[in-house]
Structure formats: C-alpha cells, structure tokens
Write an enzyme that holds these catalytic residues in place. Structure first.
Site, PDB file in Angstrom:
ATOM      1  N   LYS A   1       0.842  -1.196   0.000  1.00  0.00           N
ATOM      2  CA  LYS A   1       0.000   0.000   0.000  1.00  0.00           C
ATOM      3  C   LYS A   1       0.877   1.246   0.000  1.00  0.00           C
ATOM      4  O   LYS A   1       1.869   1.314   0.721  1.00  0.00           O
ATOM      5  CB  LYS A   1      -0.912   0.017   1.229  1.00  0.00           C
ATOM      6  CG  LYS A   1      -2.129  -0.857   1.128  1.00  0.00           C
ATOM      7  CD  LYS A   1      -3.031  -0.663   2.340  1.00  0.00           C
ATOM      8  CE  LYS A   1      -4.279  -1.505   2.226  1.00  0.00           C
ATOM      9  NZ  LYS A   1      -5.171  -1.336   3.413  1.00  0.00           N
TER      10      LYS A   1
ATOM     11  N   GLU B   1     -19.591  -8.398   8.445  1.00  0.00           N
ATOM     12  CA  GLU B   1     -20.656  -7.774   9.225  1.00  0.00           C
ATOM     13  C   GLU B   1     -21.682  -8.787   9.720  1.00  0.00           C
ATOM     14  O   GLU B   1     -22.208  -8.657  10.833  1.00  0.00           O
ATOM     15  CB  GLU B   1     -21.360  -6.701   8.387  1.00  0.00           C
ATOM     16  CG  GLU B   1     -20.506  -5.494   8.070  1.00  0.00           C
ATOM     17  CD  GLU B   1     -19.641  -5.656   6.842  1.00  0.00           C
ATOM     18  OE1 GLU B   1     -18.865  -4.727   6.508  1.00  0.00           O
ATOM     19  OE2 GLU B   1     -19.714  -6.732   6.193  1.00  0.00           O
TER      20      GLU B   1
ATOM     21  N   ARG C   1     -25.661  -5.131   5.241  1.00  0.00           N
ATOM     22  CA  ARG C   1     -25.178  -6.434   4.801  1.00  0.00           C
ATOM     23  C   ARG C   1     -25.468  -7.524   5.831  1.00  0.00           C
ATOM     24  O   ARG C   1     -25.295  -8.704   5.550  1.00  0.00           O
ATOM     25  CB  ARG C   1     -23.670  -6.356   4.532  1.00  0.00           C
ATOM     26  CG  ARG C   1     -23.256  -5.198   3.647  1.00  0.00           C
ATOM     27  CD  ARG C   1     -21.795  -5.250   3.270  1.00  0.00           C
ATOM     28  NE  ARG C   1     -21.577  -6.114   2.128  1.00  0.00           N
ATOM     29  CZ  ARG C   1     -20.377  -6.407   1.637  1.00  0.00           C
ATOM     30  NH1 ARG C   1     -19.300  -5.918   2.189  1.00  0.00           N
ATOM     31  NH2 ARG C   1     -20.255  -7.194   0.604  1.00  0.00           N
TER      32      ARG C   1
END
Length: 643
Positions: free
Chosen positions: A284, A370, A398
């Site tokens: 990253k 979730e 979700r």
C-alpha cells in the site's frame, strides 16, 4: 491538466494505447501513472494508498487483457484511480468525489471500462462468476478478471463465490492483491520462476497427463499421487486453501515487478482451464514515502501537500460524532466491565480504535464480516455481556438477516452503533446511510435513537448501556458536532420520550425533528417567526418507540405538523403518520401533517451541505414546506385582511 512531466502517459487515451507499447516502456508508464495519481489525489482527496499499491498491476492488466471486451472488475474500488486515468478519464481525474465529477469508485454509468459498480467489498468474484457464466451461455470468448484485496477476502461472500466457482468449469481469473496480511510472502526470483512455471501450458499439460495416468492406477495410488502433488505445490506456494476450493493457484508473485507479472498474466489469459487465482503481493502506498510509512492514515485522505505529505484538514471547534461516541463508551466502560466493543474492519472509522487502546481485551475487530459481527454480538449478549456493535449504516445493511433472526427475534440486548447515518458527502450513494431508520424501525422491540448534538449522543450511549430489555441502536451522521457543551457525566434517557426545544406547544406549525436536522429546524423556525408564524420545535430523540404523548400534543395544538429526518421513506415520519392515523387524528381534518425525508433517488457524491440542500432537508426547504402548507407570511396576510 497536470504540470508534471509525463510524456509517455500523455500518449495514452485508452487501454489500447497501453497494449501498443513495448514491454520495456511499461515501467516508465507506471512511474508516470503513480506520479499523476499522487498529484490528482492531493487536489481532491480520496483513497490513495490502495491505488498506489496497484499501479504496476493496473498497467499490466490493461497491457495483457483486451479491455473493455475482457471484463476487469475491481473489488471495493478504493484502488481504481490509476485504472480511471488509463481508461479515458484523465482529464477529469481532478474532479474525483466532487459534485458532478468522477465517482471515487467504479461506476457502470461512468465508463464502459467499469463493468460492475462497487463501493462495498467482496463482490467481485460473485459478479465475475456471473459474467463468466453469461459468457459461456452466450458462446463468447472474453476473459473475466476480478481483482480482490486480502482484506476483502476476509468476508464470507468471497468464499461463497469461490466455493461456487470451484465447482464449475467456467474460466474465471481472480487476482488476489495481497497488500497487508501477506498470506505467503514472495521469495524473489525463485518465487517468480515457480509462478511462471506452474501457470504455463507445459506444467498444466503435464499435470493433466498425470491425472489421466493416475486415473488408470489403483485408487490408493491415485490418491497418494494427488496428495503428493498438492503437498508439493502447497509447500512452495501456500495455495492449498484455494486449491481445496477448486481454484488453480498461481503465486505468490511480486506485484511491483512487471517482468514477473506480465508472463504470468499472459499464461493465465491463454489458459483454457476453469477458475484460476493469481496471488500478487503489493505494498500500500508504494512509491510515495508518507503513504508507505503510514498506510492506515493514507488509505483515505483529504487534500495534502505532495512534498511534505501534510494533509490539509479544516479546523473545527467541535469534535466528530465518532469521537464523542468513542470517548463516551470508554467512560461508561470504566464503570461497567460487561461492556465490549465490536467492529468489522473499521476500527478508526468507528472510533473503536480508541476504545481498543483503553480496553484491548474487550475490543474485537472481526474483519470485513458484518454478518458474523452481529451474530457474534448476539452470542455475547446471550451470556450477559453488553456488546456495542459499531458499523457504518451502509455496512449494517449487509447483516440485516442477522439483525432480525439472531438478535431482534430473540430479544437480545445488542447495542448497534450506526455511524455515517444519512448523507456522507464525497463517498456518495454507495456509502449513504439512508435506510437504517426504515429497516431498523420496522423491527418489533427495537429501540432506535438519534442525537441532535454531542451532548445528546453521550446521553444516548448511557441509555444504551442501561437498556437490557432488547436490542437498541444509536444512529449519528458523519462529521463534526454542533459545538455544544458536553456534560461531565451522561444520564440515561427515559425510553421513547422526546423534548420540547422551542415554543409553547401551541401555534401555527410544529416541527418535529429527529437527529441532527434539529439545527436546520431551529433556523427555519426563527425565519418563520419573523414572518409572523407561531412555531414549536421538538426533538423526537427516539425514532422508535415514538413519543406518543408528544406527537398528540403537537398535532392537536397546531394547524400543521412537519416531521424532519435524514432518512428514506418508511422511517420516523412513517411511524408518526401511522400512529396519528390509528388514533383518528387525521380524520378530524384539524391538522395538516407532512414528512420531510430523503427523496426516492440515489444522491451522488458532493459536499454534505449540497447533498442536504439537494435532498430538500435544509432550513430553506423546511420554510418552503411550511409556507406551502399555510401560505406565505402570516403577518402580511393579517394586515391585508385588516385593510
């Protein structure tokens, strides 16, 4: 257009131009693309680190695959800025996440090079498999490539898709962009050589021949050969898990080395076998020092200085609602050892990182999962703990089945912290928390609160701690509070009771506000009173259960009642209308009732203030609504009649 020196990038108008470049020019293109991405995001803000990590991969994919005929699907979309620059959107790249500008995510309406829209994670493999099956049913030949990060691979949906794909013969290429977890780090030239070898036709042909020969041998020999081959490949590559799911595994390979990437991608492009997973390891923030050194802070950024990396943040005298929640929960946890906190891969976004610093043993980050987070919280609640499950409103969607089946139906006291409720600005429609009032408010036994300011949020956290009779939720918006003084210690509120904020409870119009629309309601009241109207303003506090006594008082004491909320149709206003209808209040014809809610459209990215205005929920809209019900300035009408 940028003032950077990007002579090679300047020649790129579409990916076909990338494919025409000789391989030895691609490293230069990647360097220029990285510089352009950094410069563009410094102007607009947005997601930086993930995009910088896939610059070489983006160049390689567009060089090898015939996009847009070949489908290229970016999971989540945080990393898609370099892709947008190469696919004809460079001239607009400095409009990212601004009103009328480019979306911060992939968007089907924006470009043919975005075959599937994203904003939530872990959808790419499912969508890619659907496209691959559609290709097969239609007799097509295109490649389908799904690029998914290791973080998104923590979601169950990704494994559901892989399990399905592994049982089918459809050609699907999955690129696992491993930039954090480092499932299996690459081992330099040897790793690249092995990846190129096992992705090539020769190895795959020998493997198929081996399978055919083994098929004619006794079963115990066939099983032994298969296990030996799997062990050998798993030992060298770490791909046993993906092989067990039915994918042909290739990797790991260095995602920043084009000499390693290109031959492997060409091999998998030309393969005629079923699903293949290519494991690519990246970093990253690659190529930009500040982002490399602090990947979390440079995941999503505001405008920043390219030279120093310093982010230009607007000063505010008020803390964010997220921080107020975190500090309130920490304060409550000092007195109550049963309080625990749960988040789904968003510790800093939800403030759970601060709670985790204070109480690491009582803090749980379950990854992008979730559904699991909600049921996990249900299990904790069933054993007498007080779980606070902190999720963005858009991500709680979700886990809706789990909220109903695993929590609400069983009456378990899980405390849901619904962050980013309402419109969210630059992240746009994919992240807007528009629906939680409707989808939580319809559940029997749910207590649903929304604070008007920071002090009210503190009281609502205390209320959630004290409430043990069933599930509860506290919803609050993105951004800073209004700057009110916060109490030294919060107090639990009486369940289902609102408060009068302005006026006598009688007059021309009552404005019943839920949540942070109260400030706009008060501004509208001041302007309406200047025009001669007698106005009452009340803060509902609770979307469910509603304050019935307050609703009856406002409806009986005024000619008009207007409810205001930053949520979709079917939320708080619907609860009030249902109650007043059941009570027969509307049958009397003595009061006009209107609900002001988010319009029945998806609102694109812009500033939050502009989105609120577009939605018709600012003070101007409230004034216009009242004037539409009762006419223009009352004082002017009375003077006209007197004359």
């Amino acid at each position: 257009m940028t003032l950077l020196k990007t002579p090679l990038l300047d020649t790129i108008r579409e990916p076909a131009d990338v494919r025409r470049l000789p391989q030895e020019k691609l490293a230069q293109l990647a360097a220029e693309l990285r510089a352009e991405t950094i410069d563009a995001v410094s102007v607009t803000g947005g997601h930086l680190g993930a995009g910088l990590g896939v610059v070489e991969l983006t160049v390689a994919l567009h060089h090898v695959f015939n996009t847009p005929h070949d489908r290229l699907i970016w999971d989540v979309g945080h990393q898609c800025y370099p892709h947008k620059i190469l696919t004809g959107r460079r001239e607009r790249i400095r409009t990212l996440r601004t009103g009328g500008g480019l979306s911060g995510f992939t968007n089907r309406a924006e470009s043919e090079y975005d075959p599937f829209g994203a904003g939530h994670s872990s959808t790419s493999i499912s969508a890619g498999l659907g496209m691959a099956v559609a290709r097969d049913l239609g007799g097509g030949e295109r490649n389908v490539v799904a690029v998914i990060g290791d973080g998104a691979m923590s979601a169950g949906m990704a494994y559901e898709a892989m399990n399905n794909a592994g049982a089918m013969d459809s050609r699907l290429i999955v690129i696992l962009n491993d930039n954090d977890m480092s499932i299996a780090p690459p081992t330099g030239a040897m790793s690249a050589y092995l990846a190129r070898l096992i992705s090539g036709q020769t190895y795959r042909s020998l493997r198929e021949i081996g399978k055919q020969i083994a098929g004619h041998l006794p079963k115990f020999v066939e099983r032994g050969a298969q296990r030996a081959e799997e062990f050998a490949r798993g030992f060298w590559t770490g791909g046993t898990l993906f092989e067990e799911l039915g994918f042909y595994y290739v990797g790991p390979i260095d995602g920043h080395n084009l000499d390693h990437l290109l031959p492997v991608l060409k091999n998998v492009r030309d393969a005629k076998t079923g699903p293949i997973l290519v494991h690519v390891v990246t970093q990253k923030g690659k190529g930009y020092g500040p982002a490399e050194q602090s990947a979390d802070k440079y995941h999503g950024v505001v405008k920043f200085d390219v030279v120093t990396g310093a982010q230009v943040k607007a000063k505010s005298n008020a803390p964010s609602y997220t921080r107020v929640f975190a500090e309130s929960l920490i304060s409550e946890a000092r007195r109550d050892p049963k309080i625990v906190a749960i988040t789904a891969a968003m510790p800093s976004g939800t403030g759970i990182d601060l709670f985790g610093q204070a109480y690491p043993d009582r803090t749980f980050d379950v990854g992008i999962a979730e559904q699991h987070a909600v049921t996990f919280a249900g299990g904790l609640a069933a054993e007498g703990f007080k779980p606070f499950c902190a999720l963005y409103s858009t991500f709680l969607q979700r886990a809706y089945d789990q909220v109903i089946h695993d929590v609400a139906l069983q009456g378990l006291p899980v405390r849901f912290i619904v962050d980013r409720a309402g419109l969210v600005g630059a992240d746009g429609a994919t992240h807007a928390g528009a629906y939680d009032l409707a989808y939580l408010g319809c559940l029997p036994g749910m207590v649903l609160m929304s604070p008007a300011d920071e002090a009210e949020l503190m009281h609502m956290i205390a209320t959630a701690v004290a409430y043990d009779d069933g599930p509860s939720a506290v919803r609050f918006p993105r951004g800073e509070g209004v700057g009110v003084e916060r109490p030294d210690r919060a107090e639990a509120l009486p369940i289902g009771k609102g408060r009068m904020v302005r006026g006598t409870g009688e007059g021309d119009v009552a404005i019943l506000s839920l949540g942070t629309r109260l400030a706009a309601a008060l501004e509208a009241a001041e302007r309406l009173e200047a025009a001669g109207f007698a106005v009452t303003v009340a803060d509902a506090r609770f979307a469910k259960p509603i304050d019935r006594d307050l609703a009856l008082k406002l409806a009986s004491g005024h000619s008009a009642l207007v409810t205001v909320e930053e949520g979709s149709i079917g939320g708080f206003g619907s609860q009030v209308l249902q109650f007043l209808t059941d009570e027969g209040v509307l049958d009397r014809g003595t009061v006009k009732v209107r609900s002001m809610v988010l319009p029945d459209i998806y609102i694109d990215h812009d500033t939050q203030a502009r989105q609120i205005a577009e939605a018709g929920l600012d003070a101007n809209a409230i004034v216009a609504k009242v004037e539409g019900l009762l006419g223009k300035a009352k004082a002017g009408r009375e003077l006209s009649r007197a004359g």
